[in-house]
Design a protein around this motif. Sequence first.
Motif, PDB file in Angstrom:
ATOM      1  N   ARG A  58      -8.309   7.149   0.990  1.00  0.00           N
ATOM      2  CA  ARG A  58      -9.535   6.614   1.587  1.00  0.00           C
ATOM      3  C   ARG A  58      -9.254   5.581   2.673  1.00  0.00           C
ATOM      4  N   ILE A  59      -8.060   5.028   2.681  1.00  0.00           N
ATOM      5  CA  ILE A  59      -7.695   4.102   3.752  1.00  0.00           C
ATOM      6  C   ILE A  59      -7.224   4.965   4.915  1.00  0.00           C
ATOM      7  N   SER A  60      -7.918   4.869   6.031  1.00  0.00           N
ATOM      8  CA  SER A  60      -7.614   5.764   7.146  1.00  0.00           C
ATOM      9  C   SER A  60      -6.232   5.484   7.741  1.00  0.00           C
ATOM     10  N   GLN A  61      -5.622   6.542   8.212  1.00  0.00           N
ATOM     11  CA  GLN A  61      -4.323   6.402   8.862  1.00  0.00           C
ATOM     12  C   GLN A  61      -4.439   5.538  10.116  1.00  0.00           C
ATOM     13  N   TYR A  62      -5.577   5.649  10.806  1.00  0.00           N
ATOM     14  CA  TYR A  62      -5.815   4.803  11.985  1.00  0.00           C
ATOM     15  C   TYR A  62      -5.759   3.334  11.585  1.00  0.00           C
ATOM     16  N   ASP A  63      -6.477   2.971  10.519  1.00  0.00           N
ATOM     17  CA  ASP A  63      -6.469   1.573  10.068  1.00  0.00           C
ATOM     18  C   ASP A  63      -5.070   1.145   9.646  1.00  0.00           C
ATOM     19  N   MET A  64      -4.343   2.034   9.006  1.00  0.00           N
ATOM     20  CA  MET A  64      -2.979   1.702   8.586  1.00  0.00           C
ATOM     21  C   MET A  64      -2.105   1.392   9.800  1.00  0.00           C
ATOM     22  N   ARG A  65      -2.245   2.194  10.871  1.00  0.00           N
ATOM     23  CA  ARG A  65      -1.426   1.963  12.068  1.00  0.00           C
ATOM     24  C   ARG A  65      -1.924   0.774  12.878  1.00  0.00           C
ATOM     25  N   TYR A  66      -3.245   0.705  13.100  1.00  0.00           N
ATOM     26  CA  TYR A  66      -3.813  -0.305  13.979  1.00  0.00           C
ATOM     27  C   TYR A  66      -3.938  -1.670  13.300  1.00  0.00           C
ATOM     28  N   ARG A  67      -4.467  -1.711  12.108  1.00  0.00           N
ATOM     29  CA  ARG A  67      -4.706  -2.979  11.397  1.00  0.00           C
ATOM     30  C   ARG A  67      -3.480  -3.470  10.655  1.00  0.00           C
ATOM     31  N   GLN A  68      -2.636  -2.561  10.243  1.00  0.00           N
ATOM     32  CA  GLN A  68      -1.403  -2.866   9.528  1.00  0.00           C
ATOM     33  C   GLN A  68      -1.613  -3.821   8.353  1.00  0.00           C
ATOM     34  N   PRO A  69      -2.446  -3.406   7.387  1.00  0.00           N
ATOM     35  CA  PRO A  69      -2.657  -4.267   6.225  1.00  0.00           C
ATOM     36  C   PRO A  69      -1.344  -4.490   5.477  1.00  0.00           C
ATOM     37  N   ILE A  96       0.843  -1.198   0.000  1.00  0.00           N
ATOM     38  CA  ILE A  96       0.000   0.000   0.000  1.00  0.00           C
ATOM     39  C   ILE A  96       0.877   1.246   0.000  1.00  0.00           C
ATOM     40  N   ASP A  97       0.594   2.141  -0.921  1.00  0.00           N
ATOM     41  CA  ASP A  97       1.199   3.466  -0.910  1.00  0.00           C
ATOM     42  C   ASP A  97       0.120   4.397  -0.361  1.00  0.00           C
ATOM     43  N   ALA A  98       0.207   4.733   0.922  1.00  0.00           N
ATOM     44  CA  ALA A  98      -0.832   5.519   1.595  1.00  0.00           C
ATOM     45  C   ALA A  98      -1.104   6.842   0.893  1.00  0.00           C
ATOM     46  N   ALA A  99      -0.115   7.419   0.257  1.00  0.00           N
ATOM     47  CA  ALA A  99      -0.313   8.682  -0.442  1.00  0.00           C
ATOM     48  C   ALA A  99      -1.254   8.523  -1.644  1.00  0.00           C
ATOM     49  N   LYS A 100      -1.250   7.355  -2.278  1.00  0.00           N
ATOM     50  CA  LYS A 100      -2.117   7.105  -3.430  1.00  0.00           C
ATOM     51  C   LYS A 100      -3.522   6.677  -3.024  1.00  0.00           C
ATOM     52  N   TRP A 101      -3.704   6.279  -1.774  1.00  0.00           N
ATOM     53  CA  TRP A 101      -4.984   5.742  -1.318  1.00  0.00           C
ATOM     54  C   TRP A 101      -5.446   6.451  -0.052  1.00  0.00           C
TER      55      TRP A 101
END
Length: 137
Positions: free
Chosen positions: A114-125, A107-112
């Motif tokens: 809509r994926i929340s930063q919280y989910d990125m930190r907590y869920r770590q897809p 995942i490139d968070a800058a390109k997406w």
Amino acid sequence: MTDLKAFRRACYEAARQTGGELTEFRISDHPTPNFHQAIITYSHRNVAVVCARDAPLLALAVPRVIEFTPAREAGPLTFVDVPDLVAVLRTAPGFRLLTVTELVGPIDAAKWPRISQYDMRYRQPQTLGEGLFNYWD
């Protein structure tokens, strides 16, 4: 919010053009999962066209159950490549079909956004597909 009528039309047309039968729509109206499914049945397999609830994004996957009882499935989807179906859905008006290569990649968070930063930190897809199509609450 995804246009469910447009999603249904695109899936019916894709099934018709590829010799499949659209046998079921699984609409998610609960907090999880965050995607809808249209099940297209062929003589040798079933394929789910998954559609994000909050964005016009499509992917092809192994069908999953969206029921909460007796137990709900919560792991990542298994994305598949069905060339004939890809060719038709790639031209579906108003939608973007993601490829298996994109979905299993990082995942490139800058390109997406809509994926929340919280989910990125907590869920770590681990993959883009897991970040976009999931059973998180």
